[in-house]
Design an enzyme around this catalytic site. Structure first.
Site, PDB file in Angstrom:
ATOM      1  CG  HIS A  95      -5.887  -2.126   8.831  1.00  0.00           C
ATOM      2  ND1 HIS A  95      -6.068  -1.039   9.643  1.00  0.00           N
ATOM      3  CD2 HIS A  95      -4.535  -2.263   8.723  1.00  0.00           C
ATOM      4  CE1 HIS A  95      -4.905  -0.543  10.004  1.00  0.00           C
ATOM      5  NE2 HIS A  95      -3.944  -1.269   9.461  1.00  0.00           N
ATOM      6  CD  GLU A 147      -8.854   1.050   7.685  1.00  0.00           C
ATOM      7  OE1 GLU A 147      -8.945   0.172   8.565  1.00  0.00           O
ATOM      8  OE2 GLU A 147      -8.180   2.081   7.826  1.00  0.00           O
ATOM      9  CG  ASP A 183      -0.306  -0.487   2.496  1.00  0.00           C
ATOM     10  OD1 ASP A 183       0.937  -0.532   2.547  1.00  0.00           O
ATOM     11  OD2 ASP A 183      -1.037  -0.810   3.446  1.00  0.00           O
TER      12      ASP A 183
END
Ligand code: F6R
Length: 243
Positions: free
Chosen positions: A141, A146, A70
């Protein structure tokens, strides 16, 4: 609980060594393997150990490819809190991995859909992720996936929850500086990895770890999907050990 292999370490340093063993074994068997990497505090002992092992000649990163989970939306590669910067400082700058063989979602992408699709395509071109490293957030998460009403599929943009913004503010000057959105591999991307290693340390993660592997599979606890993966190794320290 299905399929998960649990390894208990005495402390974060030992967790780093056990996790490094998994990476060493993968790289020795497949020198051009594709590894999926995470940021955050938990993997730091692992990254220190990997750097040390390459210096000792036990691992060779020169043919390894890596894809990060990410990146914050709006942060460029030189921003001190960007995940690209984190990876350079804590791992890539100290090992022989080739810069062109490391990918992190582009935080500055203007065409988000295109960037996310290209990210997936690159991983596919490489033949998929052989070994995916994961940490876990207090809300369950993984990557920046999420709690939701469904499990998101592929790389996409997410709005961060207040809990995650609050947990990550320690890296920024103030909570207002924490980006509100990010790009992350999806649950589908993560589940497609051939092998998954999750690292977890600290008593504050004990409860979510218990829910993840010993509770129901539920998109409100995104990591619980890992119960359906065929090859998950959970490496945690005694403080986080959920039983
Ligand atoms: C970061 C990531 C996150 C972290 C999680 C735990 O790339 O994927 O899911 O793994 O937020 O972070 P730490 O290890 O800092 O508690």
């Amino acid at each position: 609980m299905i399929h998960v292999r649990v390894m208990k370490a005495k402390n974060p340093e030992e967790m780093g060594k056990l996790a490094a063993d998994q990476f060493e074994a993968m790289i020795q068997t497949k020198p051009a393997c594709v590894i999926g990497l995470a940021t955050g505090s938990t993997p730091l002992p692992l990254y220190r150990e990997l750097i040390k092992r390459e210096q000792e000649g036990k691992i060779d990163f020169s043919r390894v490819r890596s894809a990060n989970l990410d990146e914050y939306k709006g942060l460029g590669p030189d921003h001190p809190q960007s995940y690209r910067k984190f990876m350079q400082e804590n791992l890539f700058d100290h090992i022989s991995i080739k810069p062109e063989n490391t990918i992190v979602p582009d935080g500055l992408a203007e065409d988000v859909q295109q960037m996310c699709a290209a990210y997936e395509q690159k991983i596919e071109e490489w033949g998929g992720v052989d070994l995916q490293l994961l940490g876990i957030g207090h809300d369950g998460h993984i990557g920046f996936n999420e709690p939701e009403d469904y499990f998101p599929g592929m790389t996409h943009e997410v709005q961060l929850t207040e809990m995650t913004i609050d947990a990550n503010k320690r890296f920024f000057d103030s909570v207002d500086d924490v980006p509100r959105a990010a790009f992350t591999m999806g649950i589908g991307t993560i589940m497609a990895a051939k092998k998954i290693v999750m690292v977890v340390t600290g008593a504050d993660k004990k409860e979510i770890l218990h829910k993840t592997f010993w509770g129901p599979v539920d998109p409100q606890v995104p990591a619980s999907i890992l119960q359906f993966h065929q090859d998950v190794t959970l490496i945690c320290d005694e403080a986080a050990y959920p039983l």
